[in-house]
Enzyme design. Structure first.
Site, PDB file in Angstrom:
ATOM      1  N   GLY A 111       0.830  -1.196   0.000  1.00  0.00           N
ATOM      2  CA  GLY A 111       0.000   0.000   0.000  1.00  0.00           C
ATOM      3  C   GLY A 111       0.867   1.248   0.000  1.00  0.00           C
ATOM      4  CG  LEU A 112       0.761   6.165   0.600  1.00  0.00           C
ATOM      5  CD1 LEU A 112       1.741   6.338  -0.549  1.00  0.00           C
ATOM      6  CD2 LEU A 112      -0.319   7.220   0.521  1.00  0.00           C
ATOM      7  CG  HIS A 113       5.534   1.399   1.568  1.00  0.00           C
ATOM      8  ND1 HIS A 113       6.841   1.805   1.521  1.00  0.00           N
ATOM      9  CD2 HIS A 113       5.200   0.992   0.314  1.00  0.00           C
ATOM     10  CE1 HIS A 113       7.299   1.628   0.293  1.00  0.00           C
ATOM     11  NE2 HIS A 113       6.330   1.150  -0.455  1.00  0.00           N
ATOM     12  CB  ALA A 114       6.984   4.352   6.378  1.00  0.00           C
ATOM     13  CB  ALA A 171       4.005   7.970   3.353  1.00  0.00           C
TER      14      ALA A 171
END
Length: 119
Positions: free
Chosen positions: A45-48, A51
């Site tokens: 997904g939209l990970h660290a 992000a």
């Protein structure tokens, strides 16, 4: 958060694939909103890592920049907010910028999303 009063009326909406440009007007100003919609493809997904890069770049933008996820709008300038969304693989997000240089910031964020194989 942006709050358009009833005095602002959309005067032009252009659709180009998944990009939308909406122009709002009042007697005093013309405000352009640039947006682009994505489907997250990364398994995590939209990970660290991406992000944090996205938030860092968005924080340098002087105008409003938001992410729209599950029909709700959030600022893209806060890593805590972005990570708390928990955007999974297959989710649809829209990034929306309003202010001077809105097309440039959308293009910068598009590059980051593509470089990290998120979309």
């Amino acid at each position: 958060m942006r709050n358009y009063s009833t005095q602002k009326l959309p005067i032009k909406v252009l659709h180009n694939s998944q990009k939308t440009l909406t122009t709002y007007t009042t007697n005093e100003e013309v405000s352009k909103i640039e947006s682009k919609t994505y489907i997250i493809k990364d398994e995590a997904g939209l990970h660290a890592r991406p992000a944090s890069i996205i938030c860092s770049r968005a924080s340098k933008y002087p105008g409003d920049i938001d992410i729209i996820y599950k029909e709700q709008r959030f600022t893209l300038k806060s890593i805590m907010i972005l990570m708390s969304l928990g955007v999974p693989q297959g989710a649809e997000i829209t990034i929306e910028a309003n202010g001077e240089g809105e097309l440039d910031i959308i293009n910068d964020l598009d590059t980051i999303l593509n470089e990290h194989n998120l979309v």
